[in-house]
Every structure is written in structure tokens, then in C-alpha cells.
Design a protein around this motif. Structure first.
Motif, PDB file in Angstrom:
ATOM      1  N   PRO A 114      41.775  33.680  54.984  1.00 52.43           N
ATOM      2  CA  PRO A 114      41.335  32.374  55.500  1.00 52.43           C
ATOM      3  C   PRO A 114      40.334  31.733  54.549  1.00 52.43           C
ATOM      4  N   LYS A 115      40.354  30.415  54.496  1.00 51.51           N
ATOM      5  CA  LYS A 115      39.591  29.697  53.474  1.00 51.51           C
ATOM      6  C   LYS A 115      38.089  29.913  53.570  1.00 51.51           C
ATOM      7  N   GLN A 116      37.575  30.279  54.753  1.00 51.55           N
ATOM      8  CA  GLN A 116      36.130  30.486  54.867  1.00 51.55           C
ATOM      9  C   GLN A 116      35.646  31.714  54.087  1.00 51.55           C
ATOM     10  N   PHE A 117      36.587  32.570  53.678  1.00 51.13           N
ATOM     11  CA  PHE A 117      36.217  33.750  52.894  1.00 51.13           C
ATOM     12  C   PHE A 117      36.310  33.492  51.388  1.00 51.13           C
ATOM     13  N   PHE A 118      36.834  32.328  51.025  1.00 54.90           N
ATOM     14  CA  PHE A 118      36.938  32.000  49.610  1.00 54.90           C
ATOM     15  C   PHE A 118      35.637  31.334  49.150  1.00 54.90           C
ATOM     16  N   LEU A 145      39.706  40.418  45.014  1.00 55.35           N
ATOM     17  CA  LEU A 145      39.864  40.660  46.449  1.00 55.35           C
ATOM     18  C   LEU A 145      38.924  41.736  46.970  1.00 55.35           C
ATOM     19  N   SER A 146      38.354  42.554  46.069  1.00 55.70           N
ATOM     20  CA  SER A 146      37.436  43.602  46.516  1.00 55.70           C
ATOM     21  C   SER A 146      36.159  43.005  47.095  1.00 55.70           C
ATOM     22  N   LYS A 147      35.883  41.744  46.780  1.00 54.68           N
ATOM     23  CA  LYS A 147      34.680  41.087  47.286  1.00 54.68           C
ATOM     24  C   LYS A 147      34.920  40.351  48.595  1.00 54.68           C
ATOM     25  N   VAL A 148      36.138  40.447  49.116  1.00 57.45           N
ATOM     26  CA  VAL A 148      36.472  39.822  50.404  1.00 57.45           C
ATOM     27  C   VAL A 148      36.355  40.872  51.507  1.00 57.45           C
TER      28      VAL A 148
END
Length: 254
Positions: A114-118, A145-148
Motif C-alpha cells: 500500500p502506498k502509505q508504506f512507500f 523491500l527489507s525496509k517495508v
């Protein structure tokens, strides 16, 4: 969902990148649905639109598709760094689909972030292309992606196994509240989510999260009340049913 691509569409094409783009986009159009509201099918934007690839006609969520051959990894190669940063900082930044496929043109993993995690923190700038390159000086980027946080990785298909659509819908909508937060509040929630992910047990204590105090001080140098902020954010995550309160100072991942 049919996990196989319609390879007949690729007849006459020679470029692997064109074939992959054609087949993956066709697969999403014919097999996916909106993770937010469940609407089927998604609609495709006109070609080469700079912001997104698909839109839900019911709830207007927008999606961009990233795909790769092989297993899902923490590093996803993307395009121009400046374009990506501008995109995720815009008011209509899209959600991102990530699709991995096998050499036999079947889906292995399909997830949405979801965009709020970008955030800019997960976009890694690559070195400029050399002076001898065709696009000398061009700067690309990778998506880390490891930082998500785990709650920001919503799988529709995982290891070639289709996830129940109701579970997908619940997982996607559980974190929509983050979009309503200010940039600072959003940053705190995402950091605490990452801290909780790094605790290698399902049940954890307040003291376990306090161990990240120094890390959070570096991230938020102007905040002199880190422990207070940790408790506040854990309460937010508890109220939103992302973690479960068990007893005083004790929590459980959901």
C-alpha cells in the motif's frame, strides 16, 4: 486465479522486456482484483501513463505493476531515481503490485505494498551511468523491500498459493489509517512497526521495544521523549488491531 500467463499474446514479439510487460499486465487484468474493495476487474490506464498502470473503478485506488523473473527478493530494480521520489511524494502516488514469475511463465508471488508504506527511505539511489554509456549520467534506483514492515506486504499469491481474498482485503484495509496521519506521525508508526518486526517472537514486552531507543533517537533527533512516543505508538497499533494488548507492558503480534 489462473497462475499461467497467456503466452499466445507474445507471438511475434522478440524483446524479452516487451513480452514480460505484455504478459504480466494481461495477467493482472484477467486475474486480479482490487485488494481494497474486492472489485473485479481492475481497469487499465492508457499506455505510458507516468503515474500508474491500473485503477479500481469502484474505489479509485490506483496501482503500478513491477514484475521480475525469478524469486521475490528484497531488492527490486526500478527506473529513474528522481521520477520515483517525485511519484511517491505526490498526492496521487499509487499502490505497488509486485509480481514474480517462473521461466515457464507462471506466477510465483503476487503482492501489494500500500502506498502509505512507500517512503523515500526505501528508494535506494544507484550510481550514475558512466560517461561511455548511452544515457551518461542517468541515475536509476532500487526499491528495498527489507525496509517495508511486514504489515505493508499484502500477498495475494505466495509461493504459488492463492491467498483468500477476504484475508487480503482485511490486511490491506487494516493500515489505511496511516494515510490520514501527518508525515511525522506516519514516520513514527512505520518505524515502530519495523521495530516490532525485528523482535524475533510473537509475544513481546515494552522493554523489547525500548531496546530500539537509540535507533529511534537517530531517526528523530528533535524528540527528547522517545520512550513516551514508543508507548503512544504501541497504543495506536493496539487500537487498530495490528498488535494485541495482553497485560501491562505485554503485547502480541496479530
Amino acid at each position: 486465479m489462473n497462475l499461467s500467463f497467456n503466452t499466445k499474446l507474445a507471438e511475434g514479439y522478440k524483446s524479452n522486456s516487451q513480452i514480460a510487460r505484455l504478459l504480466t499486465e494481461d495477467w493482472v487484468l484477467n486475474n486480479s482484483y482490487c485488494p481494497c474493495c474486492g472489485e473485479i476487474p481492475l481497469l487499465e490506464f492508457e499506455n505510458n501513463r507516468p503515474v500508474a498502470d491500473f485503477i479500481c473503478n469502484k474505489c479509485s485506488e490506483e496501482f503500478e505493476l513491477k514484475s521480475k523473473n525469478g524469486k521475490l527478493s528484497n531488492t527490486i530494480t526500478d527506473g529513474a531515481y528522481s521520477t520515483m521520489i517525485e511519484r511517491i511524494n505526490s498526492e496521487n502516488n499509487p499502490n505497488f503490485f509486485f509480481l514474480t514469475y517462473t521461466k515457464n511463465w507462471t506466477v510465483n508471488d503476487f503482492l501489494i505494498i500500500p502506498k502509505q508504506f512507500f517512503t523515500p527511505e526505501i528508494i535506494i539511489k544507484r550510481k550514475p551511468l558512466s560517461e561511455n554509456a548511452k544515457r551518461a549520467g542517468w541515475i536509476g534506483c532500487n526499491i528495498d523491500l527489507s525496509k517495508v514492515a511486514d504489515s505493508g506486504k499484502v500477498f495475494l499469491i505466495k509461493n504459488a498459493q492463492v491467498i483468500d481474498a477476504e484475508i487480503v482485503n482485511q490486511s490491506f484495509n487494516k493500515t489505511l489509517f496511516i494515510r490520514e496521519k501527518s508525515n511525522e506521525s506516519r514516520g513514527w508508526i512505520l518505524e515502530i512497526l519495523n521495530c516490532v518486526d525485528m523482535i524475533q517472537k510473537d509475544s513481546f514486552s515494552l522493554e523489547d521495544v525500548y531496546k530500539f531507543e537509540e535507533k529511534l533517537k537517530i531517526k528523530f533527533p528533535n524528540n527528547n521523549f522517545i520512550k513516551d512516543k514508543i508507548r503512544q505508538q504501541l497504543q495506536v497499533l493496539r487500537d487498530k488491531r495490528i498488535i494485541e494488548f495482553q497485560s501491562r507492558g505485554k503485547y502480541k503480534k496479530i
